[in-house]
Design an enzyme around this catalytic site. Sequence first.
Site, PDB file in Angstrom:
ATOM      1  N   THR A 101     -61.132   7.632   5.566  1.00  0.00           N
ATOM      2  CA  THR A 101     -61.537   8.150   4.265  1.00  0.00           C
ATOM      3  C   THR A 101     -60.691   7.459   3.205  1.00  0.00           C
ATOM      4  O   THR A 101     -59.476   7.622   3.176  1.00  0.00           O
ATOM      5  CB  THR A 101     -61.337   9.667   4.200  1.00  0.00           C
ATOM      6  OG1 THR A 101     -62.072  10.288   5.263  1.00  0.00           O
ATOM      7  CG2 THR A 101     -61.814  10.218   2.860  1.00  0.00           C
ATOM      8  N   LYS A 177     -68.628  10.246   1.951  1.00  0.00           N
ATOM      9  CA  LYS A 177     -67.557  10.898   2.726  1.00  0.00           C
ATOM     10  C   LYS A 177     -66.648  11.717   1.827  1.00  0.00           C
ATOM     11  O   LYS A 177     -66.266  12.843   2.177  1.00  0.00           O
ATOM     12  CB  LYS A 177     -66.740   9.859   3.490  1.00  0.00           C
ATOM     13  CG  LYS A 177     -65.545  10.453   4.267  1.00  0.00           C
ATOM     14  CD  LYS A 177     -65.988  11.504   5.281  1.00  0.00           C
ATOM     15  CE  LYS A 177     -64.821  12.287   5.894  1.00  0.00           C
ATOM     16  NZ  LYS A 177     -63.975  11.499   6.781  1.00  0.00           N
ATOM     17  N   LYS A 245     -54.432  14.167   0.534  1.00  0.00           N
ATOM     18  CA  LYS A 245     -54.936  12.810   0.308  1.00  0.00           C
ATOM     19  C   LYS A 245     -56.415  12.813  -0.084  1.00  0.00           C
ATOM     20  O   LYS A 245     -56.801  12.215  -1.096  1.00  0.00           O
ATOM     21  CB  LYS A 245     -54.764  11.962   1.572  1.00  0.00           C
ATOM     22  CG  LYS A 245     -55.448  10.588   1.508  1.00  0.00           C
ATOM     23  CD  LYS A 245     -55.329   9.826   2.803  1.00  0.00           C
ATOM     24  CE  LYS A 245     -56.227  10.296   3.904  1.00  0.00           C
ATOM     25  NZ  LYS A 245     -57.646   9.831   3.759  1.00  0.00           N
TER      26      LYS A 245
END
Length: 303
Positions: A101, A177, A245
């Site tokens: 990702t 995503k 993140k």
Amino acid sequence: MTQPTVGIIGLGAMGAGIAKTLRNNGFTIHVCDVRPGVADAFVADGGTAHATTASLAAVSDVVVSVVVNAAQTESVLFGDDGQGGAAAAMRPGSTFVMCSTVDPNWSVALEARLNALGLHYVDAPISGGAAKAASGQMTMMTSAKPEAYAAAGAVLDGMAGKVYRLGDQAGAGSKVKIINQLLAGVHIAVAAEAMALGLREGVDAAALYEVITHSAGNSWMFENRMAHVLAGDYTPLSAVDIFVKDLGLVLDTARASKFPLPLAATAHQMFMQASTAGFAKEDDSAVIKIFPGITLPEGKEKA
């Protein structure tokens, strides 16, 4: 037609499952992991272990990278000092499949870098968890040039239950995503908030879980992650810092176009609070630990 030889870099929860699935589907598998002994343990049941990403890349038609983030992907491809990575060892016309990702703009730039070296690139983030990776039922959100799909399509189909082709160049896969991660992060955060309120109000946690998982308020994340809370087991399947993140990437993307994401921003702050409180490496369900005045279920929690 001969199946391509596949190299898998990163044998964590998802990477090990992907490698197992491809091996079960008849692909010749080469594996590499920075942790001592991990690759050797995997190949006890078939495959070849490599000490370096370069040696793996030199014998692979398709290299699949299943590491945590863009920085680790850079290291895989170009080495920590700009030397010794997979990119220089890959044969012209071979393909790099990036499953992390990442910032979509970074993925677009990586496609250009690899194309300049004569390599194909597939932007291919994954979702579904370790169990679905191991059973070949995970989801891939991919985008790539037609020639990259032609080279790697059999591998993509061999490692996932659903392979979505979202565009003819890198970027679209990573955009989808991070939107998925927006939902996942918010769902975990609100699941924790709901369970915390129940605990604060003296509701039996197991009864609350049973009712919610059979009611309209349920979500996949509530059902999955609150089971960890009930068990008192915060062994990291996906850690708190993953959502620090990933939700950060979501907010960075939206900020560039001045698009408001109030729920994602709040969830990000919750994961940040959990991280700085000492729960960074625990399972992401540990975000529930930020709520005051509650007593969490005890069980198999690891120190």
